[in-house]
Structures are given as C-alpha cells and as structure tokens.
Write a protein that holds these residues in place. Sequence first.
Motif, PDB file in Angstrom:
ATOM      1  N   GLY A 135       0.762  -1.236   0.000  1.00 18.82           N
ATOM      2  CA  GLY A 135       0.000   0.000   0.000  1.00 18.82           C
ATOM      3  C   GLY A 135       0.791   1.281   0.000  1.00 18.82           C
ATOM      4  N   SER A 136       2.110   1.211  -0.179  1.00 15.21           N
ATOM      5  CA  SER A 136       2.903   2.446  -0.246  1.00 15.21           C
ATOM      6  C   SER A 136       4.267   2.172  -0.851  1.00 15.21           C
ATOM      7  CB  SER A 136       3.072   3.078   1.147  1.00 15.21           C
ATOM      8  OG  SER A 136       4.191   2.527   1.826  1.00 15.21           O
ATOM      9  N   PHE A 137       4.994   3.257  -1.111  1.00 13.92           N
ATOM     10  CA  PHE A 137       6.343   3.174  -1.674  1.00 13.92           C
ATOM     11  C   PHE A 137       7.351   2.536  -0.735  1.00 13.92           C
ATOM     12  CE2 PHE A 137       6.353   6.899   0.927  1.00 13.92           C
ATOM     13  CZ  PHE A 137       7.637   6.994   1.441  1.00 13.92           C
ATOM     14  N   LYS A 138       7.004   2.380   0.528  1.00 11.58           N
ATOM     15  CA  LYS A 138       7.973   1.977   1.546  1.00 11.58           C
ATOM     16  C   LYS A 138       8.613   0.616   1.294  1.00 11.58           C
ATOM     17  CE  LYS A 138       7.825   5.425   4.607  1.00 11.58           C
ATOM     18  NZ  LYS A 138       9.009   6.140   5.113  1.00 11.58           N
ATOM     19  N   LEU A 139       7.940  -0.242   0.554  1.00 14.63           N
ATOM     20  CA  LEU A 139       8.512  -1.553   0.250  1.00 14.63           C
ATOM     21  C   LEU A 139       9.821  -1.412  -0.517  1.00 14.63           C
ATOM     22  CD1 LEU A 139       8.183  -4.664   0.297  1.00 14.63           C
ATOM     23  CD2 LEU A 139       6.929  -4.455  -1.856  1.00 14.63           C
ATOM     24  N   ARG A 140       9.958  -0.345  -1.289  1.00 15.29           N
ATOM     25  CA  ARG A 140      11.148  -0.154  -2.120  1.00 15.29           C
ATOM     26  C   ARG A 140      12.414   0.001  -1.270  1.00 15.29           C
ATOM     27  NH1 ARG A 140       9.811   1.421  -7.440  1.00 15.29           N
ATOM     28  NH2 ARG A 140       7.587   1.751  -7.798  1.00 15.29           N
ATOM     29  N   GLY A 141      12.378   0.965  -0.353  1.00 22.28           N
ATOM     30  CA  GLY A 141      13.553   1.187   0.478  1.00 22.28           C
ATOM     31  C   GLY A 141      13.848   0.017   1.387  1.00 22.28           C
ATOM     32  N   ALA A 142      12.786  -0.582   1.953  1.00 17.65           N
ATOM     33  CA  ALA A 142      12.976  -1.719   2.845  1.00 17.65           C
ATOM     34  C   ALA A 142      13.606  -2.896   2.113  1.00 17.65           C
ATOM     35  CB  ALA A 142      11.636  -2.128   3.450  1.00 17.65           C
ATOM     36  N   THR A 143      13.127  -3.162   0.906  1.00 14.72           N
ATOM     37  CA  THR A 143      13.680  -4.274   0.126  1.00 14.72           C
ATOM     38  C   THR A 143      15.146  -4.032  -0.199  1.00 14.72           C
ATOM     39  OG1 THR A 143      11.521  -4.799  -0.814  1.00 14.72           O
ATOM     40  CG2 THR A 143      13.453  -5.597  -2.012  1.00 14.72           C
ATOM     41  N   GLN A 174       4.957  -2.034   7.277  1.00 17.97           N
ATOM     42  CA  GLN A 174       4.509  -3.043   6.321  1.00 17.97           C
ATOM     43  C   GLN A 174       5.585  -3.350   5.290  1.00 17.97           C
ATOM     44  OE1 GLN A 174       0.258  -2.739   4.941  1.00 17.97           O
ATOM     45  NE2 GLN A 174       0.312  -0.892   6.193  1.00 17.97           N
ATOM     46  N   GLY A 175       6.286  -2.306   4.833  1.00 19.89           N
ATOM     47  CA  GLY A 175       7.348  -2.533   3.862  1.00 19.89           C
ATOM     48  C   GLY A 175       8.427  -3.448   4.404  1.00 19.89           C
ATOM     49  N   VAL A 176       8.864  -3.188   5.634  1.00 22.37           N
ATOM     50  CA  VAL A 176       9.902  -4.026   6.249  1.00 22.37           C
ATOM     51  C   VAL A 176       9.361  -5.433   6.492  1.00 22.37           C
ATOM     52  CG1 VAL A 176      11.303  -4.363   8.325  1.00 22.37           C
ATOM     53  CG2 VAL A 176      11.133  -2.093   7.293  1.00 22.37           C
ATOM     54  N   ALA A 177       8.127  -5.528   6.984  1.00 24.40           N
ATOM     55  CA  ALA A 177       7.556  -6.843   7.280  1.00 24.40           C
ATOM     56  C   ALA A 177       7.452  -7.707   6.018  1.00 24.40           C
ATOM     57  CB  ALA A 177       6.181  -6.675   7.921  1.00 24.40           C
ATOM     58  N   ILE A 178       6.989  -7.102   4.932  1.00 21.19           N
ATOM     59  CA  ILE A 178       6.843  -7.863   3.684  1.00 21.19           C
ATOM     60  C   ILE A 178       8.202  -8.260   3.131  1.00 21.19           C
ATOM     61  CG2 ILE A 178       6.093  -7.723   1.273  1.00 21.19           C
ATOM     62  CD1 ILE A 178       3.826  -5.842   2.294  1.00 21.19           C
ATOM     63  N   ALA A 179       9.143  -7.326   3.098  1.00 21.10           N
ATOM     64  CA  ALA A 179      10.483  -7.634   2.594  1.00 21.10           C
ATOM     65  C   ALA A 179      11.150  -8.705   3.443  1.00 21.10           C
ATOM     66  CB  ALA A 179      11.333  -6.361   2.565  1.00 21.10           C
ATOM     67  N   SER A 215       0.832   3.304  19.676  1.00 26.89           N
ATOM     68  CA  SER A 215      -0.418   2.657  20.080  1.00 26.89           C
ATOM     69  C   SER A 215      -1.625   3.229  19.341  1.00 26.89           C
ATOM     70  CB  SER A 215      -0.618   2.792  21.589  1.00 26.89           C
ATOM     71  OG  SER A 215      -0.570   4.153  21.981  1.00 26.89           O
ATOM     72  N   ASP A 216      -1.492   4.462  18.804  1.00 23.81           N
ATOM     73  CA  ASP A 216      -2.607   5.067  18.072  1.00 23.81           C
ATOM     74  C   ASP A 216      -2.480   4.908  16.560  1.00 23.81           C
ATOM     75  OD1 ASP A 216      -0.474   6.769  17.637  1.00 23.81           O
ATOM     76  OD2 ASP A 216      -1.559   8.611  18.106  1.00 23.81           O
ATOM     77  N   ALA A 217      -1.608   4.030  16.112  1.00 28.79           N
ATOM     78  CA  ALA A 217      -1.477   3.789  14.666  1.00 28.79           C
ATOM     79  C   ALA A 217      -2.795   3.232  14.127  1.00 28.79           C
ATOM     80  CB  ALA A 217      -0.342   2.808  14.388  1.00 28.79           C
ATOM     81  N   PRO A 218      -3.137   3.563  12.875  1.00 28.53           N
ATOM     82  CA  PRO A 218      -4.364   3.017  12.297  1.00 28.53           C
ATOM     83  C   PRO A 218      -4.409   1.493  12.392  1.00 28.53           C
ATOM     84  CG  PRO A 218      -3.483   4.742  10.887  1.00 28.53           C
ATOM     85  CD  PRO A 218      -2.445   4.489  11.956  1.00 28.53           C
ATOM     86  N   THR A 219      -5.546   0.975  12.819  1.00 31.10           N
ATOM     87  CA  THR A 219      -5.693  -0.469  13.005  1.00 31.10           C
ATOM     88  C   THR A 219      -5.365  -1.235  11.730  1.00 31.10           C
ATOM     89  OG1 THR A 219      -7.405  -0.099  14.668  1.00 31.10           O
ATOM     90  CG2 THR A 219      -7.305  -2.287  13.680  1.00 31.10           C
ATOM     91  N   VAL A 220      -5.772  -0.685  10.588  1.00 29.57           N
ATOM     92  CA  VAL A 220      -5.531  -1.369   9.322  1.00 29.57           C
ATOM     93  C   VAL A 220      -4.032  -1.555   9.068  1.00 29.57           C
ATOM     94  CG1 VAL A 220      -5.575   0.767   7.945  1.00 29.57           C
ATOM     95  CG2 VAL A 220      -6.164  -1.409   6.871  1.00 29.57           C
ATOM     96  N   LYS A 221      -3.222  -0.587   9.515  1.00 31.95           N
ATOM     97  CA  LYS A 221      -1.777  -0.685   9.305  1.00 31.95           C
ATOM     98  C   LYS A 221      -1.151  -1.715  10.251  1.00 31.95           C
ATOM     99  CE  LYS A 221      -1.121   3.949   7.394  1.00 31.95           C
ATOM    100  NZ  LYS A 221      -0.353   5.199   7.414  1.00 31.95           N
ATOM    101  N   ARG A 222      -1.600  -1.722  11.515  1.00 32.59           N
ATOM    102  CA  ARG A 222      -1.068  -2.706  12.457  1.00 32.59           C
ATOM    103  C   ARG A 222      -1.441  -4.119  12.020  1.00 32.59           C
ATOM    104  NH1 ARG A 222      -0.535  -3.307  18.884  1.00 32.59           N
ATOM    105  NH2 ARG A 222      -0.270  -5.573  18.869  1.00 32.59           N
ATOM    106  N   GLN A 223      -2.699  -4.318  11.646  1.00 31.78           N
ATOM    107  CA  GLN A 223      -3.139  -5.654  11.256  1.00 31.78           C
ATOM    108  C   GLN A 223      -2.374  -6.160  10.046  1.00 31.78           C
ATOM    109  OE1 GLN A 223      -7.358  -5.021  10.781  1.00 31.78           O
ATOM    110  NE2 GLN A 223      -7.811  -5.554  12.914  1.00 31.78           N
ATOM    111  N   ALA A 224      -2.122  -5.277   9.086  1.00 34.49           N
ATOM    112  CA  ALA A 224      -1.387  -5.684   7.887  1.00 34.49           C
ATOM    113  C   ALA A 224       0.063  -6.025   8.228  1.00 34.49           C
ATOM    114  CB  ALA A 224      -1.431  -4.571   6.847  1.00 34.49           C
ATOM    115  N   THR A 225       0.658  -5.286   9.157  1.00 33.15           N
ATOM    116  CA  THR A 225       2.035  -5.555   9.575  1.00 33.15           C
ATOM    117  C   THR A 225       2.137  -6.918  10.242  1.00 33.15           C
ATOM    118  OG1 THR A 225       2.452  -3.189   9.866  1.00 33.15           O
ATOM    119  CG2 THR A 225       3.952  -4.700  10.978  1.00 33.15           C
ATOM    120  N   GLU A 226       1.183  -7.210  11.135  1.00 35.16           N
ATOM    121  CA  GLU A 226       1.184  -8.511  11.806  1.00 35.16           C
ATOM    122  C   GLU A 226       0.876  -9.633  10.818  1.00 35.16           C
ATOM    123  OE1 GLU A 226      -0.081  -7.351  16.357  1.00 35.16           O
ATOM    124  OE2 GLU A 226      -1.681  -7.557  14.864  1.00 35.16           O
ATOM    125  N   ALA A 227      -0.005  -9.369   9.867  1.00 28.94           N
ATOM    126  CA  ALA A 227      -0.351 -10.383   8.867  1.00 28.94           C
ATOM    127  C   ALA A 227       0.852 -10.749   8.009  1.00 28.94           C
ATOM    128  CB  ALA A 227      -1.493  -9.892   7.987  1.00 28.94           C
TER     129      ALA A 227
END
Length: 323
Positions: free
Chosen positions: A48-56, A81-86, A100-112
């Motif tokens: 869902g963002s460019f962050k996968l690029r730098g993390a990879t 999410q980028g680091v987790a996926i990479a 702790s106030d991060a959007p739930t959708v972002k936390r769930q995707a990171t854990e997934a």
Amino acid sequence: MTMRKPTREGVEAAAARIAGEMTRTPLLPFEVEGQRLWAKAECLQLGGSFKLRGATNRLMLLSPEERTRGVVAFSSGNHAQGVAIAARRMAIAATIVMPSDAPTVKRQATEAAGAKVVEYDRARESREEIGARLAAETGATLVPSFDDVDIIEGQGSVGVELRAQMIEATGGVPDKVLVNCGGGGLSAGIALALPEAEIVVAEPEGWDDMARSLDLGERVPVPDDAPPTRCDALQTKLVSPLTFNALREAGARGVAVTEDEIAAAMAFAARHLRLVVEPGGAVSLAAVLAGKAGPLTGRTAIILSGGNVDPLVYAEILRSEAA
C-alpha cells in the motif's frame, strides 16, 4: 571519516536491484483546470505504499549473518509493512515498534506479514530509543524509515520509474514533481533520480518542518504545539541531515496544506482516479488542487505515496466531501 551520502548512481543501482520485487506502479493522466497532469500511483504498490522499495533494498544488502539476527524498525505503519513484507520474502525475523494510536488497518497488515509488533506511546516515549534498545538486546539490524542511505536510494526507484514512464507518455522527462514529505526519504531519493526536475515537497500545516528547514537553510524541528493531523505517515519531528542535504542541494522547496485541503484531495482521487489514497499520501495532490504548487506543465507529476487508510475514517471523509 566522511559520511556516506546517497547518490544518483546509488539510486540507479537500487532500482535495478529491487526491480523484480516491485510493482511498476502506473502513471495516470488527469486534468486540473484544463491542464493535463500525471499521478504516480504508489498507493498501488504491494503493502500500500512506496515503503517496500527502500525496505527491500536495505534488506537485500544485509549479510547472511545479519539476516539470521533479524531486523528492527519503527513506524506508524507504511514503513512497518514494507519491512515486514520484505523480511518475510527473505525469511528474516522482523520486530516493528508502532505507536499505540497507529491506524488499526496498518497494524493488522504488519502482523499479517509476519512481523512482531511492539507498541509505544507516541506522546511520552521515543520510538528511536525503543528500537535501538531492542536491536542492541537481540543483535538485530535497525532499519530506519528515512535516515539511511540504502533506504533513500531504494525509495528513489520511484523517480527512476517515473522518468521512463513520463518519456513513454510525453516524450520528455518530468520537469516538476510534487512529493509528500515526512522524513524526506522519498523526496530525497526522487530528487537524486531526477536532477532536471523541480522538486516540491508537500506537508500538513504545522508539520511542515522540511519546508521551513529548506527556507531557513538549516534543519528545524516540528514545534511541540503542532496541531493534530490525520497524516500519521508524515508525523516526523525532525528530518535527517541525509534527506535535508539532498533536497537542499537539489534546490527543492516546500508547501503546506490544511486538513480540509487534504480531505478534498482524497475525494478527488476517489472520484477522478478511482484510487484509495490515505491522508499522508494525498498531501501533494492537495497542494495542486489548492493552487499552492506554482506553475504546472504537461510533465508535472504528483506522487500518491500511500493508500493505507482506516476504512471508517475514509468513509467519513468521502461522506463529508460529498455533502
């Protein structure tokens, strides 16, 4: 010892290194007041963002021994999410420090994606200190979200793709690029990739520390009384010397937009581009729609950097904009 700096050559090498792991996100035409512009839809990147690029790019450069010890990162969600996926792709254990106030959708995707999440209080605790402690305790490698040469050069692959796509579409290179800016890793990487282009960084009002830093010629922090913003992805308190210097040397400038202008940009992206764009991913588009971006041409590109928005927040924004 001379501090290593990100370079255009490094960006080109990173783009080649990670190409097989990335989605080549589309460059979409749209019009504003009769002027054709181009949106680079990084909200459609895996995660869902460019962050996968730098993390990879960063994780690909780890040694075999470093990979066995794992990685630690801190992020409100997109870098997480980028680091987790990479890391999952490379069979590397990942621990992510998230507010702790991060959007739930972002936390769930990171854990997934297989990462372990450690929460912290954004108002009272330092994510940098927590991340450093965890890395020291486990021997893991700390993977910053923007203050790292390999991260910046990986993010710059957006600019490498954008150059090729703009030439395909218009016959010329981008002459102006508007980029959302938190810590500045994406904008610095794009500035290195596209030295011919005017770079304009866009930030939420009150969190426009990069704009003020570029204007003053030195880094200045976000004030303690900064207003609340929906742009969780852009809440960086102080940009790094690496990103600031790259943007200053590129002659970049910054603009700030309001929360209402950001909401209007999200609704515009949904209506005219059929894209889900999160608040922090829509700031550059907001600057264009609000008339704050300066002169625009047929080779102006806007980076839509992320699409990870809480569904309830997104629905409320679209509902209010339609009223």
